[in-house]
Design an enzyme around this catalytic site. Structure first.
Site, PDB file in Angstrom:
ATOM      1  N   VAL A 160     -35.831  11.697 -20.167  1.00 26.03           N
ATOM      2  CA  VAL A 160     -34.626  11.759 -20.101  1.00 26.03           C
ATOM      3  C   VAL A 160     -34.021  11.566 -21.424  1.00 26.03           C
ATOM      4  CG1 VAL A 160     -32.357  10.435 -19.531  1.00 26.03           C
ATOM      5  CG2 VAL A 160     -34.118  10.638 -17.845  1.00 26.03           C
ATOM      6  N   ASP A 161     -33.205  12.499 -21.899  1.00 31.32           N
ATOM      7  CA  ASP A 161     -32.645  12.423 -23.499  1.00 31.32           C
ATOM      8  C   ASP A 161     -31.007  12.269 -23.342  1.00 31.32           C
ATOM      9  OD1 ASP A 161     -32.131  13.100 -26.107  1.00 31.32           O
ATOM     10  OD2 ASP A 161     -32.393  15.111 -26.012  1.00 31.32           O
TER      11      ASP A 161
END
Length: 270
Positions: A160-161
């Protein structure tokens, strides 16, 4: 302010912080031990004001004090457990300190500001802690990802960015950025040389891809970052499976960068 009032206020604040630390660290303690830890912290305030020694104003003294408070309040059994509890203690302290400071600034001059601030900060932490922990775990977790297009499937991994705020401008669907090398077996062979050049032109893409079934799947996604901007080729997959969770409403942003992992949009993880 009288020292006895300052002592009692700090005793209350420290006890609330230690109680929240117990709640969030899930480490058992007794009210007496929590009160003992709070008493040590409040006693430091008296030492701070009543002794001439500058050491008690140094960061090292405050750090050693926090170690003593944690030891007396929770009696950790291992060094790892000790520092885990200490980390939670600092997180709670900083969160409460910031909230109380903001409320005191907003209602300065009122006698009820401090107790209301303590209660409000504790409530915010109690209500939002699980969400914060969930997000922190998401940011560190490596996800197994399956991407399927027209019956073909590939496997890759991603994180997850939180900096990935990309959305497809036409469909408004969230974008997952993947390396071309990860998905090239799913895409038309004619695209390989075009994508490798890194010059995205929608008209040329449609000219290259003769199979019309792809035309409704393809788009262009503008992006911008610190000192850079450009375009990504967008592909709509049949579905993504992320740790067994199926996601259909998503767009792949095909990157020519050498990426080891896909960059998941936080929007699809809620």
């Amino acid at each position: 302010m009288y020292l006895d009032i300052l002592f009692l206020e700090n005793l209350l604040i420290n006890y609330v912080i230690l109680s929240l630390t117990q709640r969030f660290s899930r480490k058992y303690s007794t009210p007496f031990k929590l009160l003992l830890g709070a008493f040590i912290g409040a006693g430091y305030v008296l030492i701070f004001f009543l002794t001439p020694y500058s050491f008690f104003r140094e960061f090292l003294a405050k750090f050693l004090l926090s170690l003593l408070i944690i030891y007396m309040a929770f009696s950790p059994e291992t060094l790892k457990e000790f520092f885990r509890i200490l980390s939670v203690f600092y997180l709670v302290s900083f969160a409460m300190g910031g909230t109380i400071f903001a409320l005191l600034y907003a209602v300065k001059g009122r006698e009820t500001a401090l107790p209301v601030g303590i209660g409000f900060a504790a409530l915010l932490l109690f209500l939002n802690w699980d969400y914060v922990v969930k997000k922190a775990k998401q940011d560190k977790m490596k996800y197994e990802i399956y991407i399927e297009i027209f019956g073909k499937k590939v496997k890759t991994y991603g994180f997850v960015d939180t900096g990935n705020k990309l959305f497809d401008p036409l469909s408004n669907l969230p974008v997952v950025v993947v390396a071309y090398s990860s998905v090239k077996s799913l895409l038309p062979y004619d695209l390989e040389e075009f994508v490798a050049e890194g010059k995205i032109d929608f008209g040329k893409v449609l000219e290259i891809i003769k199979d019309e079934k792809w035309h409704s799947r393809i788009g262009i996604i503008p992006f911008s970052g610190v000192g850079t901007k450009g375009l990504l080729l967008g592909i709509r997959p049949d579905r993504l499976i992320i740790n067994e969770k199926e996601i259909k409403e998503v767009i792949l942003g095909i990157s020519t960068d050498k990426m080891e992992f896909a960059l998941l949009n936080p929007e699809i993880m809620d």
